[in-house]
Structures are given as structure tokens and as C-alpha cells.
Design a protein around this motif. Structure first.
Motif, mmCIF file in Angstrom:
data_model
loop_
_atom_site.group_PDB
_atom_site.id
_atom_site.type_symbol
_atom_site.label_atom_id
_atom_site.label_comp_id
_atom_site.label_asym_id
_atom_site.label_seq_id
_atom_site.Cartn_x
_atom_site.Cartn_y
_atom_site.Cartn_z
ATOM 1 N N MET A 154 0.826 -1.198 0.000
ATOM 2 C CA MET A 154 0.000 0.000 0.000
ATOM 3 C C MET A 154 0.869 1.259 0.000
ATOM 4 N N ARG A 155 1.908 1.256 0.859
ATOM 5 C CA ARG A 155 2.808 2.416 0.903
ATOM 6 C C ARG A 155 3.542 2.590 -0.415
ATOM 7 N N SER A 156 3.912 1.476 -1.030
ATOM 8 C CA SER A 156 4.610 1.538 -2.306
ATOM 9 C C SER A 156 3.708 2.132 -3.381
ATOM 10 N N GLY A 157 2.422 1.760 -3.377
ATOM 11 C CA GLY A 157 1.479 2.293 -4.363
ATOM 12 C C GLY A 157 1.248 3.771 -4.176
ATOM 13 N N ILE A 158 1.101 4.224 -2.926
ATOM 14 C CA ILE A 158 0.904 5.650 -2.645
ATOM 15 C C ILE A 158 2.110 6.455 -3.065
ATOM 16 N N GLY A 159 3.307 5.941 -2.767
ATOM 17 C CA GLY A 159 4.528 6.651 -3.131
ATOM 18 C C GLY A 159 4.682 6.788 -4.627
ATOM 19 N N SER A 160 4.317 5.732 -5.362
ATOM 20 C CA SER A 160 4.418 5.772 -6.816
ATOM 21 C C SER A 160 3.455 6.796 -7.407
ATOM 22 N N SER A 161 2.223 6.860 -6.868
ATOM 23 C CA SER A 161 1.232 7.820 -7.360
ATOM 24 C C SER A 161 1.674 9.248 -7.098
ATOM 25 N N SER A 162 2.271 9.486 -5.927
ATOM 26 C CA SER A 162 2.729 10.832 -5.576
ATOM 27 C C SER A 162 3.845 11.283 -6.503
ATOM 28 N N GLN A 163 4.763 10.369 -6.816
ATOM 29 C CA GLN A 163 5.867 10.719 -7.703
ATOM 30 C C GLN A 163 5.346 11.025 -9.106
#
Length: 206
Positions: A154-163
Motif C-alpha cells: 500500500m505504501r509503495s502504491g501511494i509513493g508511486s502515485s505521488s511521484q
């Protein structure tokens, strides 16, 4: 010695034959030691199985060695998986048999060494069978591992979307006003030209 005694138990071997069979089963330094002990007797047949075990343990497992293992057992805590912790627990517990004489004592000691996040769950059930306690600890460990894995995804997905959003914001072209200039940014050259013309009209032209 433990392996040899297990073989004797399976064979239902009587004590008067154990020493002869042990002579055959021992290898390396253990066999050399036995031969040296037997050589001290005019009649080695007087050596009983009980006497042999006592001498063997005293020679290969002196009191200082047992004390070190007992201390290691009491300091034992889980530092890796439940399976690895259980393996080390069983290995060391034989040196502290008098201290964990029954199954309940073993369970309490095993619980105490578990990681806090696992111990806090299994302790409430008050297990009095070590096998069931280990099984419960394994289930909790698996559940925690799956939960941590989901949180990381979940954290990985959020970080990717933010970038992705940030890159899009940086590359998006700015809007321009009607004269071709960027909104919010003054056109320095145009401003300077207008100021110069106004100055000439006011002070230089007749």
C-alpha cells in the motif's frame, strides 16, 4: 550419547548389552576415550552402563559446560523465526531439564522468549502444551507477516502515485496571457520600453 540411547530404546536393549553395543557405535574421539577407559581395568566387564554414562558425560559435558548452556537457555529470546527459536529452545532445554521439569514450565519459558507482538497474542490463551503453543505462535507470525506485506504494498502504491503526480506538475506548461507573456510573471523588456516612452513624452518632447 542421546542418539545411542534412542537406538537402544528402539531395540529394547538390556543394560548388560548396551556397553558392548556402544563400543561398536561410538566413533572418533568418543571411541578413543572409551578404549582408554577400558584399558585402565584388568577386567573391563566390571564397567556398568550407568558408570559408563556418568564418566562419559563428565568427560564430554563438564559442569562448566552445562552451566554455560543453562545460562544460554535462560537468556534465549526469539531473534528470527518461530521455527528457529523452537529449534534452539529444544536444543538448550535438555541442559535445564530440572528447571523446566513439566510441560507448563516449558510453555511459560517459551512464551517469555517470543517476540512481544507474538507473545501478547498467545499468552492470553494460557497454553499448557508446548506443541499447541508453537502452532499458535506460527499462526500469529504468519498473520503478522501477511499484514506487514500488505502495508508495504500500500505504501509503495501511494509513493508511486505521488511521484507520478509531482512529475506531471513539473512538466505541465504554464498558461500565457493575451500578449504572450506568462501569467504571474512580468515581462521585463515590455515594461522597460513603456517606461522609457513615457519618460520621453513627459520630459523630452516639446
Amino acid at each position: 550419547m542421546v542418539r545411542i540411547e534412542r537406538i537402544f530404546d528402539v531395540m529394547d536393549c538390556p543394560d548388560d548389552r548396551k556397553l558392548r553395543l556402544a563400543t561398536f557405535l561410538l566413533e572418533g574421539s568418543a571411541y578413543d576415550w572409551l578404549r582408554s577407559v577400558q584399558s585402565k581395568y584388568v577386567d573391563p566387564s566390571v564397567i556398568t552402563w550407568g558408570k559408563f554414562k556418568d564418566d562419559f558425560n563428565e568427560h564430554f559435558y563438564p559442569h562448566s559446560y552445562k552451566t554455560d548452556k543453562q545460562n544460554e537457555f535462560w537468556r534465549l529470546v526469539q531473534t528470527s523465526t518461530v521455527v528457529e527459536y523452537q529449534k534452539k529452545f529444544l536444543e538448550l532445554s535438555k541442559y535445564a531439564a530440572a528447571l523446566v521439569a513439566d510441560e507448563v514450565d516449558k510453555c511459560r519459558k517459551f512464551e517469555y522468549g517470543l517476540r512481544e507482538e507474538i507473545r501478547s497474542v498467545v499468552t492470553a490463551s494460557g497454553y499448557e502444551n508446548l506443541s499447541k503453543l508453537v502452532e499458535a505462535a506460527l499462526r500469529v507470525e504468519k498473520s503478522l507477516s501477511e499484514r506487514h506485506g500488505g502495508q508495504q504494498q500500500m505504501r509503495s502504491g501511494i509513493g508511486s502515485s505521488s511521484q507520478t503526480w509531482a512529475r506531471g506538475s513539473m512538466t505541465r506548461p504554464r498558461r500565457r496571457d493575451r500578449r504572450g507573456g506568462r501569467l504571474g510573471v512580468s515581462n521585463s523588456r515590455s515594461h522597460l520600453l513603456l517606461t522609457t516612452m513615457s519618460f520621453r513624452q513627459t520630459f523630452l518632447d516639446p
